[in-house]
Motif scaffolding. Structure first.
Motif, short mmCIF file in Angstrom:
data_model
loop_
_atom_site.label_atom_id
_atom_site.label_comp_id
_atom_site.label_asym_id
_atom_site.label_seq_id
_atom_site.Cartn_x
_atom_site.Cartn_y
_atom_site.Cartn_z
N PHE A 67 19.24 17.61 23.16
CA PHE A 67 18.69 18.88 22.48
C PHE A 67 19.62 20.28 22.83
CE2 PHE A 67 14.91 17.86 20.60
CZ PHE A 67 14.51 16.65 21.26
N SER A 68 20.20 20.30 23.88
CA SER A 68 20.95 21.33 24.04
C SER A 68 22.26 21.50 22.83
CB SER A 68 21.79 20.98 25.27
OG SER A 68 23.09 20.24 25.37
N THR A 69 22.46 20.45 22.06
CA THR A 69 23.33 20.68 21.05
C THR A 69 22.80 21.59 19.92
OG1 THR A 69 22.83 18.56 20.24
CG2 THR A 69 24.66 18.67 21.50
N PHE A 70 21.50 21.29 19.72
CA PHE A 70 20.74 21.95 18.63
C PHE A 70 20.56 23.38 19.17
CE2 PHE A 70 19.84 18.57 15.89
CZ PHE A 70 19.63 17.49 16.65
N VAL A 100 29.29 20.20 30.93
CA VAL A 100 30.31 19.45 31.39
C VAL A 100 31.68 19.56 30.67
CG1 VAL A 100 31.06 17.16 31.46
CG2 VAL A 100 28.68 17.70 32.02
N LYS A 101 31.67 20.05 29.46
CA LYS A 101 32.79 20.37 28.61
C LYS A 101 33.60 21.29 29.08
CE LYS A 101 34.27 21.32 23.83
NZ LYS A 101 33.78 22.02 22.77
N HIS A 102 32.93 22.49 29.83
CA HIS A 102 33.65 23.60 30.43
C HIS A 102 33.96 23.45 31.91
CE1 HIS A 102 30.94 24.66 27.03
NE2 HIS A 102 31.97 25.13 26.54
N VAL A 141 23.12 19.49 34.03
CA VAL A 141 24.09 19.73 33.31
C VAL A 141 24.19 18.88 32.18
CG1 VAL A 141 26.68 19.85 33.52
CG2 VAL A 141 25.53 20.01 35.42
N GLY A 142 24.21 19.39 30.95
CA GLY A 142 24.33 18.84 29.66
C GLY A 142 26.02 18.91 29.27
N ARG A 143 26.11 18.50 27.98
CA ARG A 143 27.42 18.58 27.45
C ARG A 143 27.78 20.02 27.28
NH1 ARG A 143 31.68 16.23 27.42
NH2 ARG A 143 32.98 16.41 25.63
N TYR A 144 27.11 20.95 26.53
CA TYR A 144 27.32 22.06 26.28
C TYR A 144 26.73 23.23 26.96
CZ TYR A 144 29.28 19.34 22.48
OH TYR A 144 29.89 18.48 21.52
N GLU A 145 25.41 22.84 27.45
CA GLU A 145 24.67 23.75 28.35
C GLU A 145 24.36 23.27 29.59
OE1 GLU A 145 22.20 26.22 24.85
OE2 GLU A 145 21.22 24.41 25.69
N SER A 146 23.87 24.17 30.44
CA SER A 146 23.46 24.01 31.79
C SER A 146 22.01 24.71 32.24
CB SER A 146 24.41 24.01 32.94
OG SER A 146 25.44 23.53 32.53
N LEU A 147 21.36 23.94 33.15
CA LEU A 147 20.08 24.74 33.52
C LEU A 147 20.38 25.34 34.97
CD1 LEU A 147 16.87 22.64 32.99
CD2 LEU A 147 17.51 24.70 32.14
N VAL A 148 20.02 26.50 34.97
CA VAL A 148 20.43 27.20 36.48
C VAL A 148 19.04 27.65 37.19
CG1 VAL A 148 21.12 29.36 37.58
CG2 VAL A 148 22.06 28.50 35.67
N MET A 149 18.58 26.96 38.25
CA MET A 149 17.49 27.17 39.12
C MET A 149 17.64 28.67 39.74
SD MET A 149 15.83 25.83 42.60
CE MET A 149 15.39 24.16 41.79
N PRO A 150 17.11 29.88 39.59
CA PRO A 150 17.12 31.08 39.93
C PRO A 150 16.80 31.27 41.40
CG PRO A 150 15.49 31.26 38.34
CD PRO A 150 15.92 29.75 38.39
N ILE A 151 17.40 31.99 42.09
CA ILE A 151 16.97 32.22 43.44
C ILE A 151 15.62 32.77 43.62
CG2 ILE A 151 17.85 34.78 43.52
CD1 ILE A 151 18.32 31.52 46.38
N TYR A 152 14.93 33.31 42.77
CA TYR A 152 13.53 33.62 42.86
C TYR A 152 12.51 32.41 42.54
CZ TYR A 152 13.56 34.28 37.68
OH TYR A 152 13.80 34.13 36.39
N ILE A 154 32.37 23.42 48.28
CA ILE A 154 31.15 23.23 47.97
C ILE A 154 30.76 21.68 47.78
CG2 ILE A 154 29.44 24.12 46.29
CD1 ILE A 154 30.53 26.53 46.05
N PHE A 155 29.79 21.21 48.17
CA PHE A 155 29.37 19.88 47.69
C PHE A 155 28.70 19.79 46.44
CE2 PHE A 155 28.34 15.70 48.26
CZ PHE A 155 27.02 15.55 47.78
N LEU A 156 29.48 19.32 45.50
CA LEU A 156 29.02 18.81 44.06
C LEU A 156 28.80 17.53 43.75
CD1 LEU A 156 31.96 21.17 42.31
CD2 LEU A 156 29.51 21.85 42.94
N GLU A 157 27.52 17.49 42.87
CA GLU A 157 27.39 16.12 42.29
C GLU A 157 28.34 15.84 40.72
OE1 GLU A 157 22.83 15.48 43.58
OE2 GLU A 157 23.41 14.47 41.76
N ASP A 158 28.90 14.69 40.83
CA ASP A 158 29.39 14.46 39.34
C ASP A 158 28.10 14.28 38.30
OD1 ASP A 158 31.73 12.58 40.84
OD2 ASP A 158 32.00 14.51 40.19
N SER A 159 28.33 14.80 37.29
CA SER A 159 27.41 14.79 35.99
C SER A 159 27.67 13.31 35.47
CB SER A 159 27.39 15.81 35.09
OG SER A 159 26.73 15.60 33.99
#
Lengths: 293, 168
Positions: free
Chosen positions: A51-54, A146-148, A173-184, A286-291
């Protein structure tokens, strides 16, 4: 009015509806039960990418119209500002010479103190293209995936009033978009430190950007060393956020008699109601997870 | 039923995408109206339990995928709301304002109740439902006020969204 050929039709229809209800509810409940397991997260990631492509395509169209309308409005203003800027240019020429002198002096002092001047953090700029669909889960959608080079758990920061402030972290993380959990968000936590007094604590959100952040687990003996307006930043513990990123300013200090720690309310550095541009940090430690995308 | 549900799901997906993009401009105190819920109510009230619960399942799954909510949370909630709304099919005339307004308000309250129950049963982190905050009642009122317009919009597509099958 309801008409049936016979009672059998009605019973058959009710049975079909009931069975479908049981099947759908059972599937959904099992999915909910196991929704923290990795194989279900993969389904979420795939669906989100799809859905992130749309959404990213619609964002392009939306930004085109928004930018066109803004550009027309700004053209008028720019003509007047041009004249002012020519005059200011002379002034800035003098400031630039002073800056070069100060920079050299700063570098000499850093060398003396033994600080490294190499940057180990890369910044990926991004734009917020959407926000959470319901009020129970706070999320920001950004136009980098992921692309970026974006990966899960990367910290996200923004600049507000010339200061770098913590926005949150990448959670999906999607191909073209990502979701951020804000600090609040009420699920968000960050190991923190009061930059002036150096006491440590844990900052968490209260689920709404209208509510202050909460800094907890700060020892009571720190009370005399904390003032309103003190800046709280990330401590770097836990490996999620690099140290030194400003989170908020002390707004209120609550000292319960029955507690051994203080509860401190923070005003976030970042103004989330007006947040548009962010930067994703690609810091080495920083410890990262592979998408899987 | 399948064709009607697919069309409704497509309209739901489009509105969800637009809602996500326009949220900063249409939100009141960070609260946006639940457009997907309005579509679900429309379909359930016009077509019955089967359409309501199937559309509830798929639209809930879509919302779970696009948000930080655990997978299954919205789908369980919307199956229940869709099935419950479908019980009232054919019972009354769906006017322009009153029925959409009250049905949406009740649906938002039901959604919060189901979220509370699921949060309790499954120990879902970060899901805090409060019935005494202003934001909750803003969501109820905002969704209820928007619902008549969503129903009106969907009435334009009534031939493809409603009817054709047996109803109670």
């Amino acid at each position: 009015m309801r008409f049936f050929r016979n009672k059998g039709d009605k019973t058959k229809k009710l049975n079909r509806e009931f069975i479908t209800f049981i099947v759908l509810i059972s599937f959904s409940l099992f999915t909910l039960l196991f929704s923290t397991r990795p194989f279900v997260q993969d389904i979420k990631t795939f669906g989100f990418s799809f859905f992130s492509t749309f959404r990213s395509s619609l964002t392009v169209v939306k930004m085109y119209f928004v930018n066109t309308i803004s550009a027309i409005r700004e053209l008028k203003v720019m003509q007047d500002e041009y004249q002012l800027l020519v005059e200011k240019l002379d002034e800035y020429g003098k400031i630039e010479r002073d800056y070069a002198i100060l920079k050299n002096e700063n570098n000499r002092l850093r060398e003396l103190l033994g600080f490294s001047t190499e940057e180990t953090t890369k910044y990926i700029p991004g734009l917020i293209t959407g926000r959470s669909l319901d009020k129970y889960y706070s999320a920001l959608v950004i136009n980098k995936g992921v692309k970026h080079g974006v990966r899960k758990n990367m910290p996200v920061v923004a600049y507000n009033g010339g200061m770098q402030g913590l926005v949150g972290k990448i959670v999906q993380v999607g191909r073209y978009e990502s979701l951020v959990m804000p600090i609040y968000d009420s699920s968000a936590y960050a190991t923190s430190r009061l930059l002036h007094s150096r006491y440590e604590g844990i900052t968490s959100g209260q689920g709404s950007l209208d509510l202050p952040l909460r800094l907890e687990q700060v020892k009571k003996r720190a009370r005399s060393e904390i003032s309103r307006g003190d800046i709280v930043g990330t401590s770097g513990m836990g490996g999620v956020y690099p140290p030194g990123i400003a989170i908020g300013r002390v707004e209120k200090i609550i000292d319960h008699d029955y507690e051994t720690v203080l509860e401190i309310m923070l005003e976030p550095i970042v103004d989330f109601s007006r947040l548009e541009y962010i930067f994703i940090l690609e810091a080495e430690h920083i410890f990262l997870e592979d998408s899987d995308d | 039923m399948i064709k009607k549900s697919m069309w409704a799901l497509l309209i739901t997906a489009i509105l969800i995408l637009f809602q996500s993009l326009l949220s900063p401009y249409i939100a009141i105190k960070t609260v946006s109206p639940d457009l997907a819920l309005c579509i679900l109510l429309y379909m359930a009230l016009h077509n019955g339990i089967m359409t309501g619960q199937v559309l509830g399942f798929f639209s809930g799954l879509l919302l779970d995928v696009l948000s930080l909510a655990p997978l299954g949370l919205n789908s369980v909630t919307r199956i229940l709301i869709g099935a419950f709304s479908g019980l009232f099919v054919g019972m009354f005339f769906i006017d322009f304002f009153l029925v959409p307004f009250f049905a949406s308000a009740i649906a938002v309250i039901l959604k919060a109740l189901v979220f509370s129950l699921l949060s309790l049963l499954f120990g879902i982190q970060g899901l805090s439902v409060s019935f005494v905050t202003a934001t909750f009642w803003i969501e109820v009122l905002y969704t209820a006020l928007v619902a008549p317009f969503i129903f009106g919009l969907l009435n334009l597509f009534k031939p493809i969204l409603v009817g054709g099958g047996k109803r109670r």
